[in-house]
Write a protein that holds these residues in place. Sequence first.
Motif, PDB file in Angstrom:
ATOM      1  N   LYS A 218      78.460  49.246  39.093  1.00  0.00           N
ATOM      2  CA  LYS A 218      79.214  47.994  39.068  1.00  0.00           C
ATOM      3  C   LYS A 218      80.599  48.206  39.660  1.00  0.00           C
ATOM      4  CE  LYS A 218      80.839  43.721  37.102  1.00  0.00           C
ATOM      5  NZ  LYS A 218      80.944  42.838  35.607  1.00  0.00           N
ATOM      6  N   LYS A 219      81.201  49.693  39.157  1.00  0.00           N
ATOM      7  CA  LYS A 219      82.531  50.104  39.703  1.00  0.00           C
ATOM      8  C   LYS A 219      82.502  50.693  41.055  1.00  0.00           C
ATOM      9  CE  LYS A 219      84.378  51.125  35.255  1.00  0.00           C
ATOM     10  NZ  LYS A 219      85.150  52.015  34.324  1.00  0.00           N
ATOM     11  N   LYS A 220      81.381  51.615  41.480  1.00  0.00           N
ATOM     12  CA  LYS A 220      81.484  52.048  42.856  1.00  0.00           C
ATOM     13  C   LYS A 220      80.903  51.106  43.898  1.00  0.00           C
ATOM     14  CE  LYS A 220      80.459  56.650  41.114  1.00  0.00           C
ATOM     15  NZ  LYS A 220      79.325  57.824  41.076  1.00  0.00           N
ATOM     16  N   ASP A 221      80.088  50.196  43.614  1.00  0.00           N
ATOM     17  CA  ASP A 221      79.718  49.154  44.747  1.00  0.00           C
ATOM     18  C   ASP A 221      79.108  47.970  43.965  1.00  0.00           C
ATOM     19  OD1 ASP A 221      78.787  47.952  46.855  1.00  0.00           O
ATOM     20  OD2 ASP A 221      77.289  49.664  47.394  1.00  0.00           O
ATOM     21  N   PRO A 222      80.445  47.111  43.807  1.00  0.00           N
ATOM     22  CA  PRO A 222      80.015  45.893  43.091  1.00  0.00           C
ATOM     23  C   PRO A 222      78.994  44.783  43.734  1.00  0.00           C
ATOM     24  CG  PRO A 222      82.327  45.892  43.935  1.00  0.00           C
ATOM     25  CD  PRO A 222      81.660  47.292  44.189  1.00  0.00           C
ATOM     26  N   LYS A 223      79.211  44.839  44.994  1.00  0.00           N
ATOM     27  CA  LYS A 223      78.185  43.967  45.691  1.00  0.00           C
ATOM     28  C   LYS A 223      76.947  44.413  45.592  1.00  0.00           C
ATOM     29  CE  LYS A 223      78.854  45.558  50.699  1.00  0.00           C
ATOM     30  NZ  LYS A 223      79.922  46.423  50.249  1.00  0.00           N
ATOM     31  N   TRP A 224      76.473  45.500  45.706  1.00  0.00           N
ATOM     32  CA  TRP A 224      75.155  46.042  45.653  1.00  0.00           C
ATOM     33  C   TRP A 224      74.555  45.855  44.104  1.00  0.00           C
ATOM     34  CZ3 TRP A 224      71.248  46.362  48.055  1.00  0.00           C
ATOM     35  CH2 TRP A 224      69.914  47.145  47.775  1.00  0.00           C
ATOM     36  N   TRP A 229      70.860  42.909  40.485  1.00  0.00           N
ATOM     37  CA  TRP A 229      70.723  42.451  39.263  1.00  0.00           C
ATOM     38  C   TRP A 229      70.385  40.738  39.473  1.00  0.00           C
ATOM     39  CZ3 TRP A 229      69.071  44.409  34.867  1.00  0.00           C
ATOM     40  CH2 TRP A 229      69.581  45.780  34.778  1.00  0.00           C
ATOM     41  N   LEU A 230      70.858  40.131  40.680  1.00  0.00           N
ATOM     42  CA  LEU A 230      70.509  38.813  41.162  1.00  0.00           C
ATOM     43  C   LEU A 230      68.850  38.804  41.335  1.00  0.00           C
ATOM     44  CD1 LEU A 230      72.007  36.123  42.097  1.00  0.00           C
ATOM     45  CD2 LEU A 230      71.495  36.942  44.104  1.00  0.00           C
ATOM     46  N   THR A 231      68.349  39.799  41.939  1.00  0.00           N
ATOM     47  CA  THR A 231      67.103  40.003  42.351  1.00  0.00           C
ATOM     48  C   THR A 231      66.314  40.012  40.992  1.00  0.00           C
ATOM     49  OG1 THR A 231      67.692  40.992  44.518  1.00  0.00           O
ATOM     50  CG2 THR A 231      65.443  41.369  43.612  1.00  0.00           C
ATOM     51  N   PHE A 232      66.716  40.878  39.922  1.00  0.00           N
ATOM     52  CA  PHE A 232      66.060  41.087  38.937  1.00  0.00           C
ATOM     53  C   PHE A 232      65.868  39.869  38.191  1.00  0.00           C
ATOM     54  CE2 PHE A 232      65.871  41.763  34.271  1.00  0.00           C
ATOM     55  CZ  PHE A 232      64.755  42.838  34.186  1.00  0.00           C
ATOM     56  N   VAL A 233      67.011  39.011  37.979  1.00  0.00           N
ATOM     57  CA  VAL A 233      66.740  37.777  37.064  1.00  0.00           C
ATOM     58  C   VAL A 233      65.938  36.896  38.021  1.00  0.00           C
ATOM     59  CG1 VAL A 233      68.251  35.679  36.439  1.00  0.00           C
ATOM     60  CG2 VAL A 233      69.062  38.138  36.106  1.00  0.00           C
ATOM     61  N   TYR A 234      66.071  36.884  39.438  1.00  0.00           N
ATOM     62  CA  TYR A 234      65.185  36.150  40.125  1.00  0.00           C
ATOM     63  C   TYR A 234      63.519  36.081  40.011  1.00  0.00           C
ATOM     64  CZ  TYR A 234      63.388  33.582  44.442  1.00  0.00           C
ATOM     65  OH  TYR A 234      62.737  32.766  45.476  1.00  0.00           O
ATOM     66  N   GLU A 357      63.536  45.463  46.125  1.00  0.00           N
ATOM     67  CA  GLU A 357      61.987  45.005  45.850  1.00  0.00           C
ATOM     68  C   GLU A 357      61.541  45.397  44.553  1.00  0.00           C
ATOM     69  OE1 GLU A 357      60.084  42.539  47.289  1.00  0.00           O
ATOM     70  OE2 GLU A 357      61.888  42.158  48.397  1.00  0.00           O
ATOM     71  N   THR A 358      62.120  46.705  44.107  1.00  0.00           N
ATOM     72  CA  THR A 358      61.788  47.471  42.625  1.00  0.00           C
ATOM     73  C   THR A 358      62.442  46.521  41.781  1.00  0.00           C
ATOM     74  OG1 THR A 358      61.620  49.540  43.985  1.00  0.00           O
ATOM     75  CG2 THR A 358      62.180  49.532  41.657  1.00  0.00           C
ATOM     76  N   TYR A 359      63.419  46.017  41.917  1.00  0.00           N
ATOM     77  CA  TYR A 359      64.220  45.250  41.049  1.00  0.00           C
ATOM     78  C   TYR A 359      63.394  43.898  41.011  1.00  0.00           C
ATOM     79  CZ  TYR A 359      68.330  47.688  39.587  1.00  0.00           C
ATOM     80  OH  TYR A 359      68.966  48.955  38.906  1.00  0.00           O
ATOM     81  N   LEU A 360      63.046  43.447  41.819  1.00  0.00           N
ATOM     82  CA  LEU A 360      62.308  42.015  41.837  1.00  0.00           C
ATOM     83  C   LEU A 360      61.022  42.558  41.173  1.00  0.00           C
ATOM     84  CD1 LEU A 360      61.831  39.167  42.733  1.00  0.00           C
ATOM     85  CD2 LEU A 360      60.748  40.213  44.969  1.00  0.00           C
ATOM     86  N   PRO A 394      66.820  30.543  36.143  1.00  0.00           N
ATOM     87  CA  PRO A 394      67.614  30.199  37.486  1.00  0.00           C
ATOM     88  C   PRO A 394      68.954  29.843  36.964  1.00  0.00           C
ATOM     89  CG  PRO A 394      65.501  29.586  37.713  1.00  0.00           C
ATOM     90  CD  PRO A 394      65.353  30.053  36.519  1.00  0.00           C
ATOM     91  N   ILE A 395      68.914  29.083  35.707  1.00  0.00           N
ATOM     92  CA  ILE A 395      70.441  28.739  35.310  1.00  0.00           C
ATOM     93  C   ILE A 395      71.384  30.093  35.046  1.00  0.00           C
ATOM     94  CG2 ILE A 395      71.601  27.518  33.669  1.00  0.00           C
ATOM     95  CD1 ILE A 395      69.877  25.691  35.124  1.00  0.00           C
ATOM     96  N   VAL A 396      70.732  30.945  34.371  1.00  0.00           N
ATOM     97  CA  VAL A 396      71.438  32.274  34.303  1.00  0.00           C
ATOM     98  C   VAL A 396      71.854  33.046  35.421  1.00  0.00           C
ATOM     99  CG1 VAL A 396      70.944  34.607  33.310  1.00  0.00           C
ATOM    100  CG2 VAL A 396      70.186  32.695  32.269  1.00  0.00           C
ATOM    101  N   LEU A 397      71.033  32.921  36.480  1.00  0.00           N
ATOM    102  CA  LEU A 397      71.176  33.372  37.810  1.00  0.00           C
ATOM    103  C   LEU A 397      72.389  32.845  38.520  1.00  0.00           C
ATOM    104  CD1 LEU A 397      68.438  34.353  40.402  1.00  0.00           C
ATOM    105  CD2 LEU A 397      70.316  32.962  41.229  1.00  0.00           C
ATOM    106  N   ILE A 398      72.404  31.436  38.681  1.00  0.00           N
ATOM    107  CA  ILE A 398      73.599  30.778  39.174  1.00  0.00           C
ATOM    108  C   ILE A 398      75.038  30.927  38.400  1.00  0.00           C
ATOM    109  CG2 ILE A 398      72.240  29.125  40.328  1.00  0.00           C
ATOM    110  CD1 ILE A 398      73.117  27.244  38.307  1.00  0.00           C
TER     111      ILE A 398
END
Length: 415
Positions: A218-224, A229-234, A357-360, A394-398
């Motif tokens: 999270k510190k080195k590359d927050p957007k990645w 983790w968005l993908t994992f929850v999805y 795709e691995t996280y998905l 999906p609620i957690v995701l948003i």
Amino acid sequence: LRLSATINAMKNLSKDERLTIVVLSLYTLASVMSNTFVNVYLYTYTSDLASMCLYTAIRISMFPFFFTIAGKIAQRKGYSFTLVIGLVGFIAELSCVLSLNQYFGTTPSLIYLIALICGISEGFLWLSFNSLQQYASDPTTRTSFLSEVGIYGNIANIIAPIVTSFMIDLSPSDNEGYATIFKVVLVVYILLAILGYRIKTRCPNKNFSVLKDLNSSKKKDPKWHFALWLTFVYGLRDSMVLMLTGLLIYDAVGSSGGLYSRFLALFAVLSILAHLFCRKYLKRSNRLLFFNVSAIFVASATIVLAFCSNTFGALYFGIVNAIAGSIYGNVYSIITMNIISNYAENENLTGRVIAKETYLSAGRVGGMMFAFALSLLLPSNYLIIAVTILSLMPIVLILYADHYYKTRDLEAKHV
């Protein structure tokens, strides 16, 4: 929303974008005809949702390993080559289903062999599809491209149930109808393999490291970190859609293959309208608003289906998932694909695609194994609990997405 607008939108895309859409649509046609009915076909022999959860978990757990193998092969041979390998695997899978059908009743564990073959094949296929979508599409036309993928994919979703319903209705039994469907699908896969070789988009001649791209500091590359983790929850919620909801709808309509097919056709029409809506009205300025609203409806869909296992529940789920689910999925894809595109100048994006795709897959397998574990602990009512909890993802995701964007914007103001 006219047909001419859709045709004009296709003309504005590149040749490889159009060809990718055609290949994806034909694959959707074949997979809707086969995959859903493979689940139903195997379910009629096992009659056990927990076993089908484990079947799907085994299938999906193969993805990360064979994504990586396919990515390395694509560097040398191209995505069209790995696409064909995946299609050959699917042909082998359907051949096994047809030849072993008489043994599923006496040896239910054979379904896990089918899961293994299917997972390996999909690993090659989805690496090819996801990489082609990432490389063949341009960020400036991505909303239009993804909308066209959804529109033509859902046209295939309409055609497939009509064809399958016709085949089932003319067959002495549903299972014999499924066998006929699988034979037709074999022909479509052969056609797909031929078309796949016409795609010219190549894998960049740069090395990639999946292990490096799986690192989500999270510190080195927050957007990645956010994208993964968005993908994992999805994926957690997606685990329900992949298998359980299809079987729940099948049960809700009285185990009628023909009625099930007609429901799928109706839902596909609504999904086309939702994708047309996205193409015309979904903008950067309103993207998160549509994401939030659609996620709330998506969360409600599987909960209603689990508690109302009848025709009403099936219709509510299908209608809401077709409309809200299409918008929800479209926004999710735009967010993650645009983040990956930020690394295009300096990297081979294949590693990023495989990591995502691995996280998905991890989210999907996690959801399936959660449902399977509950079936061992609470065999009488595990399904209601599993579907309810996973449906809230999906609620957690948003909430997570809103937190990320607010934090990002706040940090940007202080720079």
